[in-house]
Write an enzyme that holds these catalytic residues in place. Structure first.
Site, short mmCIF file in Angstrom:
data_model
loop_
_atom_site.label_atom_id
_atom_site.label_comp_id
_atom_site.label_asym_id
_atom_site.label_seq_id
_atom_site.Cartn_x
_atom_site.Cartn_y
_atom_site.Cartn_z
N CYS A 5 0.86 -1.19 0.00
CA CYS A 5 0.00 0.00 0.00
C CYS A 5 0.89 1.23 0.00
CB CYS A 5 -0.92 0.01 1.22
SG CYS A 5 -1.80 1.57 1.39
N CYS A 8 0.50 3.54 3.04
CA CYS A 8 1.15 2.97 4.24
C CYS A 8 2.65 3.19 4.16
CB CYS A 8 0.83 1.49 4.37
SG CYS A 8 -0.80 1.12 5.05
N HIS A 47 -4.42 1.60 8.24
CA HIS A 47 -4.88 1.23 6.91
C HIS A 47 -6.37 0.92 6.94
CE1 HIS A 47 -4.51 -0.28 2.78
NE2 HIS A 47 -5.43 -1.16 3.16
N HIS A 102 -6.51 3.11 0.18
CA HIS A 102 -6.24 3.51 1.57
C HIS A 102 -6.96 4.85 1.71
CE1 HIS A 102 -3.10 3.99 5.03
NE2 HIS A 102 -3.99 4.98 5.14
N HIS A 104 -8.44 8.34 2.01
CA HIS A 104 -7.77 9.64 2.02
C HIS A 104 -8.74 10.73 1.62
CE1 HIS A 104 -7.22 7.73 -1.92
NE2 HIS A 104 -7.28 8.94 -2.45
N HIS A 106 -8.98 14.35 -0.30
CA HIS A 106 -8.34 15.34 -1.16
C HIS A 106 -8.80 16.72 -0.69
CE1 HIS A 106 -7.20 12.67 -4.66
NE2 HIS A 106 -8.13 11.91 -4.12
P1 AMP Z 1 -7.82 8.53 -5.60
O1 AMP Z 1 -8.21 8.42 -7.04
O2 AMP Z 1 -8.85 9.28 -4.78
O3 AMP Z 1 -7.46 7.19 -5.02
O4 AMP Z 1 -6.56 9.46 -5.57
C1 AMP Z 1 -5.24 9.02 -5.45
C2 AMP Z 1 -4.36 10.23 -5.58
O5 AMP Z 1 -3.08 9.89 -5.10
C3 AMP Z 1 -4.19 10.78 -6.98
O6 AMP Z 1 -4.65 12.13 -7.03
C4 AMP Z 1 -2.68 10.67 -7.25
O7 AMP Z 1 -2.18 11.75 -7.98
C5 AMP Z 1 -2.13 10.63 -5.83
N1 AMP Z 1 -0.85 9.94 -5.69
C6 AMP Z 1 -0.50 8.73 -6.16
N2 AMP Z 1 0.75 8.41 -5.78
C7 AMP Z 1 1.21 9.45 -5.05
C8 AMP Z 1 2.43 9.72 -4.37
N3 AMP Z 1 3.46 8.86 -4.36
N4 AMP Z 1 2.56 10.90 -3.72
C9 AMP Z 1 1.55 11.78 -3.70
N5 AMP Z 1 0.35 11.58 -4.31
C10 AMP Z 1 0.19 10.42 -4.98
ZN ZN Z 2 -2.43 1.52 3.51
#
Ligand code: AMP
Ligand code: ZN
Length: 122
Positions: A5, A8, A47, A102, A104, A106
């Site tokens: 993940c 994580c 997680h 996981h 989150h 935005h």
């Molecule tokens: P979601 O579609 O809501 O799961 O959004 C996942 C978000 O994570 C996307 O906006 C990606 O640009 C962002 N993301 C993916 N990998 C990374 C990373 N290593 N660091 C920062 N953001 C990331």
């Molecule tokens: Zn996780």
């Protein structure tokens, strides 16, 4: 910690991120592919797969996460007051456009114009 993940791994410090906040429960960092002038992700260290997996027992930390998101928004470029503000987006599940499994938040904000439809997978 869930194997493979990415969030994580960021929480554990195994993958770098542009962090703006860290405490015992949450981390927050800049989205790697920003869809707005301010685009942060707020992530619980534990997680949890998605918002579809929480129950009323999670109300405490989810409440703290929401208040933290408001603070981080205004500390990181979102304009206070009624003329300002921000969007809080929680993509949930496959049909909800969730790509990283996981939970989150935005945070999207900053001076317009920016593409209102540019929230990830919206
Ligand atoms: P979601 O579609 O809501 O799961 O959004 C996942 C978000 O994570 C996307 O906006 C990606 O640009 C962002 N993301 C993916 N990998 C990374 C990373 N290593 N660091 C920062 N953001 C990331
Ligand atoms: Zn996780």
């Amino acid at each position: 910690m869930s194997d493979n993940c990415i969030f994580c791994k960021i929480a554990a410090g195994d993958i770098p991120a542009k962090k703006v906040h860290e405490d015992e429960e949450f981390i927050a960092f800049h989205d790697i592919n920003p869809a707005a002038p301010t685009h942060l992700l707020v992530v619980p260290r534990r997680h949890v797969r998605s918002l579809a997996d929480v129950t009323s027992e999670d109300a405490g930390w989810l409440g703290r996460m929401t208040v933290l998101a408001q603070k981080l928004a205004f500390d990181n470029g979102c304009t206070p007051g009624h003329d300002g503000g921000f969007r809080l987006v929680v993509n949930t599940g496959q049909e909800g456009g969730q790509e990283i499994d996981h939970l989150h938040f935005h945070i999207l904000g900053g001076p317009r114009p920016w593409n209102k439809r540019a929230a990830p997978a919206a």
